[in-house]
Design a protein around this motif. Structure first.
Motif, PDB file in Angstrom:
ATOM      1  N   TRP A 345     -56.539 -16.147  15.478  1.00  0.00           N
ATOM      2  CA  TRP A 345     -57.899 -16.685  15.324  1.00  0.00           C
ATOM      3  C   TRP A 345     -57.966 -17.843  14.327  1.00  0.00           C
ATOM      4  CZ3 TRP A 345     -56.921 -11.714  13.189  1.00  0.00           C
ATOM      5  CH2 TRP A 345     -56.982 -11.636  11.801  1.00  0.00           C
ATOM      6  N   GLY A 346     -56.895 -18.158  13.604  1.00  0.00           N
ATOM      7  CA  GLY A 346     -56.900 -19.360  12.797  1.00  0.00           C
ATOM      8  C   GLY A 346     -56.819 -19.190  11.299  1.00  0.00           C
ATOM      9  N   TYR A 347     -56.382 -18.047  10.776  1.00  0.00           N
ATOM     10  CA  TYR A 347     -56.351 -17.901   9.315  1.00  0.00           C
ATOM     11  C   TYR A 347     -55.254 -18.746   8.673  1.00  0.00           C
ATOM     12  CZ  TYR A 347     -52.602 -14.309   9.799  1.00  0.00           C
ATOM     13  OH  TYR A 347     -51.433 -13.616  10.092  1.00  0.00           O
ATOM     14  N   THR A 348     -54.290 -19.241   9.454  1.00  0.00           N
ATOM     15  CA  THR A 348     -53.275 -20.139   8.895  1.00  0.00           C
ATOM     16  C   THR A 348     -53.613 -21.608   9.102  1.00  0.00           C
ATOM     17  OG1 THR A 348     -51.955 -20.135  10.937  1.00  0.00           O
ATOM     18  CG2 THR A 348     -51.458 -18.433   9.301  1.00  0.00           C
ATOM     19  N   THR A 349     -54.638 -21.888   9.909  1.00  0.00           N
ATOM     20  CA  THR A 349     -55.028 -23.288  10.187  1.00  0.00           C
ATOM     21  C   THR A 349     -56.546 -23.428  10.090  1.00  0.00           C
ATOM     22  OG1 THR A 349     -55.134 -22.836  12.573  1.00  0.00           O
ATOM     23  CG2 THR A 349     -53.045 -23.666  11.707  1.00  0.00           C
ATOM     24  N   PRO A 350     -57.122 -23.177   8.920  1.00  0.00           N
ATOM     25  CA  PRO A 350     -58.587 -23.112   8.800  1.00  0.00           C
ATOM     26  C   PRO A 350     -59.313 -24.416   9.099  1.00  0.00           C
ATOM     27  CG  PRO A 350     -57.549 -23.085   6.634  1.00  0.00           C
ATOM     28  CD  PRO A 350     -56.452 -22.914   7.636  1.00  0.00           C
ATOM     29  N   THR A 351     -58.637 -25.554   9.037  1.00  0.00           N
ATOM     30  CA  THR A 351     -59.304 -26.832   9.299  1.00  0.00           C
ATOM     31  C   THR A 351     -58.993 -27.387  10.690  1.00  0.00           C
ATOM     32  OG1 THR A 351     -57.481 -28.090   8.308  1.00  0.00           O
ATOM     33  CG2 THR A 351     -59.279 -27.410   6.852  1.00  0.00           C
ATOM     34  N   ASP A 352     -58.301 -26.604  11.489  1.00  0.00           N
ATOM     35  CA  ASP A 352     -57.887 -27.051  12.827  1.00  0.00           C
ATOM     36  C   ASP A 352     -58.260 -25.957  13.819  1.00  0.00           C
ATOM     37  OD1 ASP A 352     -56.674 -27.985  15.105  1.00  0.00           O
ATOM     38  OD2 ASP A 352     -54.693 -28.266  14.213  1.00  0.00           O
ATOM     39  N   LEU A 353     -59.299 -26.204  14.613  1.00  0.00           N
ATOM     40  CA  LEU A 353     -59.904 -25.152  15.439  1.00  0.00           C
ATOM     41  C   LEU A 353     -58.908 -24.424  16.328  1.00  0.00           C
ATOM     42  CD1 LEU A 353     -62.722 -23.958  15.938  1.00  0.00           C
ATOM     43  CD2 LEU A 353     -62.944 -25.513  17.892  1.00  0.00           C
ATOM     44  N   HIS A 354     -58.040 -25.146  17.021  1.00  0.00           N
ATOM     45  CA  HIS A 354     -57.065 -24.537  17.919  1.00  0.00           C
ATOM     46  C   HIS A 354     -55.633 -24.605  17.380  1.00  0.00           C
ATOM     47  CE1 HIS A 354     -60.047 -25.432  21.423  1.00  0.00           C
ATOM     48  NE2 HIS A 354     -60.248 -24.227  20.920  1.00  0.00           N
TER      49      HIS A 354
END
Length: 378
Positions: A345-354
């Motif tokens: 769901w994105g916890y390693t890429t918080p500023t990149d939606l996908h």
């Protein structure tokens, strides 16, 4: 000098530890005759979600994906609330338990929701057009084995149906495991793995069904293969050595912790793969299964994978992720990853939606680096 009884007992314990097939060694694997340019990947729950992400992002290299109770690609769209409320059946009760009362709002509801598969397909094509994942044409002919137990109360039937529709659209070769009355767990045919119900807290259960065996035989098109006794050797990979280091995070250990990765992944090498050419299979545990050694061992050593490594000539890679408590990485991270799930769901890429589901996703890059390392010679 005479040997005392205490010394004999200590010596006996050390010998038993060294001879035990369940005790992973601390050294790295030796040089092996592997070709990791193509491999297969599978997982349970969040591990299944990550297996799908690896398989789609690197479809030119991943020849098959095994999915046990996992949501479809991009289902979460970069939001933990959508991941838990739309893609799973847990709803607001589980969200509130994990992240606090703010997630008890009425707009979050328990039960299954429809998943707009065509939107996921459109987003997948856009990522491919932007060269963030491999061209979608590579998914044609990719072997997919999927399974969801009829008693699963975490991943619903609608999510499973969306998974099927997604890969069908891209002309994947899909095999569905025969539905059985199993809960959200990795089913095995080993009764020592615990009851086949929700009381089995390590999510590996004795359900009179060898899911790993059915899955691996399907992915490798060897339906007549027979399991062996799982003889082989365990090794370890220091995961910090494979984490992509960014300019703002020069310390591999710190980067590993920011990604929630555990200290080491385990590698199982069956005896025949010391001399013969073998393939690689990556097996990804589910939420909570990497948080304790006991649960991780239940998945990697008790999940049924190792008994098929020799017959199918596979070196098995078992990566591991742990928990990140809310606010552990700073005040910006009020959610974290408290259940020790792979990032879907994105916890390693918080500023990149996908970003979490692309080739550049830090967890995916780490996994690929480990796969590549297994094929290198000394």
């Amino acid at each position: 000098m005479p040997v005392t009884a205490v010394q004999i007992r200590v010596l006996g314990a050390l010998v038993a530890l060294l001879l035990s097939p369940l005790a992973p060694a601390l050294d790295s694997p030796p040089a092996l005759n592997l070709d990791p340019r193509t491999f297969t990947v599978s997982g349970l729950s969040s591990g299944a979600a990550m297996a799908v992400q690896v398989g789609v992002a690197h479809s030119s290299r991943v020849r098959g994906i095994g999915i046990v109770s996992g949501p479809p690609y991009l289902c979460a769209q970069g939001f933990v609330t959508k991941a838990t409320n739309d893609c799973l059946t847990l709803g607001r009760t589980w969200l509130r338990e994990l992240f606090g009362p703010m997630f008890g709002l009425s707009l979050f509801s328990s039960g299954e929701r429809d998943i707009e598969v065509m939107d996921l397909i459109a987003d997948t094509k856009k990522l491919a057009q932007r060269d963030r994942i491999d061209p979608v044409a590579h998914m044609a002919g990719q072997r997919i084995w999927e399974y969801r137990g009829s008693e699963d109360r975490v991943v619903g039937a609608k999510a499973s149906a969306a998974q099927h529709t997604f890969f069908l659209h891209f002309n994947g070769l899909i095999v569905r495991g025969e539905p059985r009355a199993t809960p959200h767990t990795l089913p095995t045919n080993d009764p020592s793995q615990g009851a086949c119900d929700t009381s089995d807290e390590d999510f590996v259960s004795g359900c009179d069904f060898d899911a790993a065996g059915f899955m691996l035989r399907s992915l490798y098109k060897k339906p007549r293969a027979r399991a062996d006794d799982g003889a082989g050797q365990w090794y370890a990979l220091r995961q910090a050595d494979y984490v992509p280091v960014t300019p703002g995070m020069a310390d591999p250990e710190a980067a590993m912790r920011m990604l929630g990765l555990a200290e080491s992944a385990h590698v199982f090498v069956p005896e025949r793969c010391r001399d013969e050419k073998c393939g690689v299979h990556v097996a990804l545990h589910g939420c909570q299964q990497g948080m304790t050694d006991e649960a991780f061992q239940a998945f990697s050593e008790g999940g049924g994978y190792t008994r098929w490594a020799g017959p199918l000539r596979l070196v098995m890679l078992f990566p591991r992720v742990g928990a990140i408590k809310p606010l552990e990485r700073g005040n910006w991270d009020s959610v974290g990853n408290p259940m020790g799930c792979w990032d879907w769901w994105g916890y390693t890429t918080p500023t990149d939606l996908h970003g979490y589901a692309t080739r550049d996703a830090p967890q995916i890059r780490t996994l690929m680096n480990m796969v590549d390392s297994l094929g290198k010679t000394e």
